[in-house]
Design a protein around this motif. Structure first.
Motif, PDB file in Angstrom:
ATOM      1  N   PRO A   1     111.854  26.461 -81.341  1.00  0.00           N
ATOM      2  CA  PRO A   1     110.740  27.254 -81.866  1.00  0.00           C
ATOM      3  C   PRO A   1     109.446  26.447 -81.780  1.00  0.00           C
ATOM      4  N   ALA A   2     108.326  27.136 -81.574  1.00  0.00           N
ATOM      5  CA  ALA A   2     107.064  26.421 -81.431  1.00  0.00           C
ATOM      6  C   ALA A   2     105.906  27.302 -81.872  1.00  0.00           C
ATOM      7  N   ALA A   3     104.827  26.630 -82.211  1.00  0.00           N
ATOM      8  CA  ALA A   3     103.547  27.284 -82.489  1.00  0.00           C
ATOM      9  C   ALA A   3     102.455  26.317 -82.076  1.00  0.00           C
ATOM     10  N   GLY A   4     101.268  26.846 -81.782  1.00  0.00           N
ATOM     11  CA  GLY A   4     100.181  25.994 -81.336  1.00  0.00           C
ATOM     12  C   GLY A   4      98.826  26.510 -81.763  1.00  0.00           C
ATOM     13  N   GLY A   5      97.863  25.602 -81.777  1.00  0.00           N
ATOM     14  CA  GLY A   5      96.484  25.947 -82.099  1.00  0.00           C
ATOM     15  C   GLY A   5      95.637  24.693 -82.140  1.00  0.00           C
ATOM     16  N   TRP A   6      94.398  24.847 -82.590  1.00  0.00           N
ATOM     17  CA  TRP A   6      93.467  23.719 -82.726  1.00  0.00           C
ATOM     18  C   TRP A   6      92.857  23.716 -84.118  1.00  0.00           C
ATOM     19  N   HIS A   7      92.557  22.518 -84.587  1.00  0.00           N
ATOM     20  CA  HIS A   7      91.995  22.329 -85.927  1.00  0.00           C
ATOM     21  C   HIS A   7      90.617  21.677 -85.797  1.00  0.00           C
ATOM     22  N   PRO A   8      89.553  22.483 -85.718  1.00  0.00           N
ATOM     23  CA  PRO A   8      88.209  21.911 -85.657  1.00  0.00           C
ATOM     24  C   PRO A   8      87.640  21.673 -87.056  1.00  0.00           C
ATOM     25  N   TRP A   9      86.705  20.727 -87.142  1.00  0.00           N
ATOM     26  CA  TRP A   9      85.965  20.443 -88.369  1.00  0.00           C
ATOM     27  C   TRP A   9      84.478  20.660 -88.043  1.00  0.00           C
ATOM     28  N   PHE A  10      83.968  21.832 -88.340  1.00  0.00           N
ATOM     29  CA  PHE A  10      82.577  22.149 -88.027  1.00  0.00           C
ATOM     30  C   PHE A  10      81.659  21.659 -89.150  1.00  0.00           C
ATOM     31  N   LEU A  11      80.635  20.916 -88.771  1.00  0.00           N
ATOM     32  CA  LEU A  11      79.685  20.400 -89.747  1.00  0.00           C
ATOM     33  C   LEU A  11      78.929  21.536 -90.444  1.00  0.00           C
ATOM     34  N   ARG A  12      78.718  21.388 -91.728  1.00  0.00           N
ATOM     35  CA  ARG A  12      77.949  22.393 -92.469  1.00  0.00           C
ATOM     36  C   ARG A  12      76.444  22.230 -92.246  1.00  0.00           C
ATOM     37  N   GLU A  13      76.002  20.988 -92.158  1.00  0.00           N
ATOM     38  CA  GLU A  13      74.568  20.703 -92.026  1.00  0.00           C
ATOM     39  C   GLU A  13      74.316  20.014 -90.691  1.00  0.00           C
ATOM     40  N   VAL A  14      73.404  20.565 -89.885  1.00  0.00           N
ATOM     41  CA  VAL A  14      72.973  19.911 -88.653  1.00  0.00           C
ATOM     42  C   VAL A  14      71.450  19.901 -88.636  1.00  0.00           C
ATOM     43  N   PRO A  15      70.837  18.867 -88.042  1.00  0.00           N
ATOM     44  CA  PRO A  15      69.393  18.683 -88.186  1.00  0.00           C
ATOM     45  C   PRO A  15      68.520  19.860 -87.750  1.00  0.00           C
ATOM     46  N   PRO A  16      68.785  20.556 -86.634  1.00  0.00           N
ATOM     47  CA  PRO A  16      67.855  21.618 -86.230  1.00  0.00           C
ATOM     48  C   PRO A  16      67.935  22.881 -87.083  1.00  0.00           C
ATOM     49  N   ALA A  17      69.009  23.061 -87.856  1.00  0.00           N
ATOM     50  CA  ALA A  17      69.191  24.301 -88.599  1.00  0.00           C
ATOM     51  C   ALA A  17      68.275  24.343 -89.810  1.00  0.00           C
ATOM     52  N   THR A  18      67.922  25.553 -90.220  1.00  0.00           N
ATOM     53  CA  THR A  18      67.055  25.741 -91.383  1.00  0.00           C
ATOM     54  C   THR A  18      67.844  25.914 -92.674  1.00  0.00           C
ATOM     55  N   GLY A  19      69.149  25.853 -92.587  1.00  0.00           N
ATOM     56  CA  GLY A  19      69.991  25.991 -93.766  1.00  0.00           C
ATOM     57  C   GLY A  19      71.421  25.645 -93.421  1.00  0.00           C
ATOM     58  N   PRO A  20      72.308  25.645 -94.414  1.00  0.00           N
ATOM     59  CA  PRO A  20      73.707  25.275 -94.164  1.00  0.00           C
ATOM     60  C   PRO A  20      74.460  26.344 -93.391  1.00  0.00           C
ATOM     61  N   LEU A  21      75.570  25.939 -92.826  1.00  0.00           N
ATOM     62  CA  LEU A  21      76.422  26.799 -92.019  1.00  0.00           C
ATOM     63  C   LEU A  21      76.911  28.004 -92.828  1.00  0.00           C
ATOM     64  N   ARG A  22      76.858  29.183 -92.186  1.00  0.00           N
ATOM     65  CA  ARG A  22      77.389  30.408 -92.779  1.00  0.00           C
ATOM     66  C   ARG A  22      78.599  30.859 -91.963  1.00  0.00           C
ATOM     67  N   LEU A  23      79.593  31.419 -92.639  1.00  0.00           N
ATOM     68  CA  LEU A  23      80.828  31.871 -92.007  1.00  0.00           C
ATOM     69  C   LEU A  23      81.047  33.338 -92.316  1.00  0.00           C
ATOM     70  N   ALA A  24      81.367  34.122 -91.269  1.00  0.00           N
ATOM     71  CA  ALA A  24      81.660  35.544 -91.440  1.00  0.00           C
ATOM     72  C   ALA A  24      82.908  35.893 -90.647  1.00  0.00           C
ATOM     73  N   PHE A  25      83.825  36.618 -91.277  1.00  0.00           N
ATOM     74  CA  PHE A  25      85.015  37.107 -90.590  1.00  0.00           C
ATOM     75  C   PHE A  25      85.584  38.280 -91.370  1.00  0.00           C
TER      76      PHE A  25
END
Length: 265
Positions: free
Chosen positions: A137-161
């Protein structure tokens, strides 16, 4: 054999992949801005041959029980491939193919192959898990760590799903098997998206990034202060025991996830 990091470049984006660190993506920059949390165990790593928690480090398969190291007590987490070395099979300026042989403590001979392709406005991540001879049996995927704050952005990261359901999480952090309506965050939870995974991450005034996949499951993890994770994957946590997808020599497991982005600044 030691392999140098592989760097892919296209349309103002750069991806750095480390074959000797489990084939992990160490860096993703767009127009010079880093989007992934840096440091050991971060960036974005492969989950294979299982995803997230394997209950109590135990796999029941074929009338036998197999035990694995407990690295997220009381469970084993994220598979074994992330601890291994990936051989570089092919590479050019925009893509790389890497292969990892499944070995101890995984008891079944097989292979995990990654194909990462960077194009205009996106990164395509593909994985194939194959069995040499004996099914497993198997399963697969990826685990990213997206930064909340990056210098060019005007505010913190927003998530919608949007999700059709949320897997009820027991006190041991494993799904109970009960599906409930999606609940408000913060989350360390599994969501069902039968039409395919889709989540939109927005750094205001800078970039919108969409995580999409034909897979039906995503783990959303918003507890860390510095980052958040959207983990599109082929099955739920502990799925090797509760909903196993057999891999055979004639029937490999293919997993695809796309990260696409558009500049909004």
């Amino acid at each position: 054999m030691a392999y140098d990091d592989v760097r892919l470049r296209a349309d103002g984006a750069t991806v750095t992949v480390s074959p000797t660190d489990g084939g992990a993506i160490h860096s993703l920059t767009v127009d010079g801005t880093e989007l992934l949390r840096q440091g050991p165990g971060h960036g974005s790593f492969v989950m294979a041959p299982w995803v997230n928690r394997l209950g109590y480090g135990t796999l029941a398969w074929g009338g036998h029980e197999y035990e694995f190291p407990i690295d997220a007590p009381p469970h084993a987490i994220h598979g074994t491939a992330r601890h291994g070395i990936f051989e570089v099979l092919a590479r050019d300026e925009t893509q790389v193919v890497l292969r990892h042989r499944l070995t101890d403590p995984w008891p079944f001979p097989g292979t995990v192959t990654q194909h990462l392709s960077l194009g205009d406005g996106g990164l395509c991540l593909r994985m194939r898990i194959t069995a040499d001879d004996e099914p497993f049996p198997a399963a697969g995927g990826w685990h990213p760590w997206f930064l909340r704050e990056v210098p060019p952005a005007t505010g913190p990261l927003r998530l919608a799903f949007e999700a059709a359901w949320q897997e009820e999480r027991g006190p041991d952090h494993l799904p109970t098997g009960v599906r409930v309506p999606p609940r408000p965050g913060p989350w360390d939870d599994t969501f069902g998206m039968p039409g395919g995974v889709r989540a939109v991450l927005t750094w205001p005034g800078f970039l919108e990034l969409t995580v999409s996949s034909p897979e039906r499951y995503a783990v959303i993890w918003t507890l860390p202060e510095e980052s958040l994770s959207v983990e599109a994957q082929s099955g739920p946590p502990n799925g090797l025991n509760t909903a196993p997808r057999p891999v055979t020599p004639d029937d490999p497991l293919d997993v695809r996830v796309d990260w696409t982005w558009r500049r909004t600044g």
